[in-house]
Design an enzyme around this catalytic site. Structure first.
Site, PDB file in Angstrom:
ATOM      1  N   ASP A  67      58.673  61.482  96.299  1.00 38.36           N
ATOM      2  CA  ASP A  67      58.533  60.112  95.803  1.00 38.36           C
ATOM      3  C   ASP A  67      57.995  59.167  96.868  1.00 38.36           C
ATOM      4  OD1 ASP A  67      60.867  60.014  97.401  1.00 38.36           O
ATOM      5  OD2 ASP A  67      62.156  60.227  95.652  1.00 38.36           O
ATOM      6  N   ASN A 135      74.273  57.791  91.836  1.00 30.89           N
ATOM      7  CA  ASN A 135      74.309  57.792  90.370  1.00 30.89           C
ATOM      8  C   ASN A 135      73.795  59.093  89.775  1.00 30.89           C
ATOM      9  OD1 ASN A 135      71.581  57.574  90.857  1.00 30.89           O
ATOM     10  ND2 ASN A 135      71.289  55.647  89.751  1.00 30.89           N
ATOM     11  N   HIS A 137      70.892  60.612  90.713  1.00 26.28           N
ATOM     12  CA  HIS A 137      69.439  60.783  90.666  1.00 26.28           C
ATOM     13  C   HIS A 137      68.972  61.825  91.669  1.00 26.28           C
ATOM     14  CE1 HIS A 137      68.984  57.339  93.772  1.00 26.28           C
ATOM     15  NE2 HIS A 137      68.490  58.406  94.366  1.00 26.28           N
ATOM     16  N   GLU A 142      66.186  58.321  87.607  1.00 29.95           N
ATOM     17  CA  GLU A 142      67.424  57.600  87.367  1.00 29.95           C
ATOM     18  C   GLU A 142      68.080  58.046  86.050  1.00 29.95           C
ATOM     19  OE1 GLU A 142      68.458  56.006  89.781  1.00 29.95           O
ATOM     20  OE2 GLU A 142      67.115  54.464  90.568  1.00 29.95           O
TER      21      GLU A 142
END
Length: 255
Positions: A67, A135, A137, A142
């Site tokens: 990313d 979370n 990811h 996400e």
């Protein structure tokens, strides 16, 4: 799923670096999927040391990063392009034209995403290194009702931006979007190496490795992959059922 639990983070870093170095030795033209953030820093440091001590060459290796932030130029100190050059590429013998990252500055981000997917399709990653977000990811995929399979532009959760704010002068400077490989692209890797540290990740580690497979926890989809190696420190592993290997003994099938 093969799980190792380490008392010492230096040993964890060395174990991860050992896997990458051994792949580079066994397959000199291997394709590596690389990650950024705080988790891989020690791994890359150990890999650099191993490569120097054992004369491991990366001249024929190709890399693809997970990313990149949208809107940060490669010379921005918070960009992942800058990170990779600082922590790895400038310290090994890999040609920079064999290192690829998403382009957060592309004029047409959707067109770039399609191009990156075509590159990944033709390359096929041999080993994909992953960290794990609070979370759930992986990359910047996400939690959501559904996940995008291929490379795409994502709006970052506020929790993710807050977690990454420690790398910036303030939360306001943290980009709101990123370009990320999709979960489908990640799962196409021949082997996946997931590395997680810290007590603050213990709950999400439990969800990812032993909870239901759900897009509410993107990392849980790793349970569907045939060859996942997980390296954890004892704090990150604290909520898992007993069974993971300790230290540097051979991997055991713990899940």
């Amino acid at each position: 799923m093969d799980i190792r639990i380490f008392e010492d983070n230096q040993e964890l870093d060395q174990a991860a670096a050992r896997l990458i170095a051994d792949l580079a030795k066994a397959k000199p033209d291997a394709v590596l999927g690389l990650a950024t953030g705080s988790t891989p820093v020690g791994i890359y440091r150990s890999l650099i040391e191993t490569a120097a001590a054992e004369r491991v060459s990366f001249k024929r290796i190709t890399t693809y990063n997970l990313d990149e932030y949208v809107g940060l130029t490669p010379d921005n100190e918070q960009s992942y392009a800058y990170y990779m050059n600082q922590h790895l590429f400038s310290k090994i013998d890999i040609p920079l034209n064999q290192t690829f990252l998403p382009d957060g500055m592309a004029d047409d981000l959707d067109a770039f995403c399609a191009k990156y997917d075509r590159m990944l399709e033709s390359a096929r990653v041999d080993l994909q290194l992953l960290g794990l977000g609070h979370n759930g990811h992986i990359g910047f995929n996400e939690p959501d009702r559904e996940l995008t399979a291929g490379t795409h532009v994502v709006t970052l959760d506020e929790a993710t931006r807050e977690a990454n704010a420690r790398f910036f002068a303030s939360l306001d400077e943290v980009p709101k979007q990123a370009v990320t490989m999709g979960v489908g692209s990640i799962l196409k890797a021949a082997r996946i190496l997931l590395v997680v540290r810290g007590a603050d990740k213990a709950e999400v580690v439990k969800r990812a490795l032993s909870g239901p497979v759900t897009t509410d926890c993107p990392a849980s989809l790793l349970q569907l992959h045939a060859d996942v190696t997980v390296l954890l420190d004892k704090e990150a592993a604290s909520l898992l059922a007993p069974g993971g290997n300790q230290g540097c003994s051979p991997f055991a099938s713990a899940m």
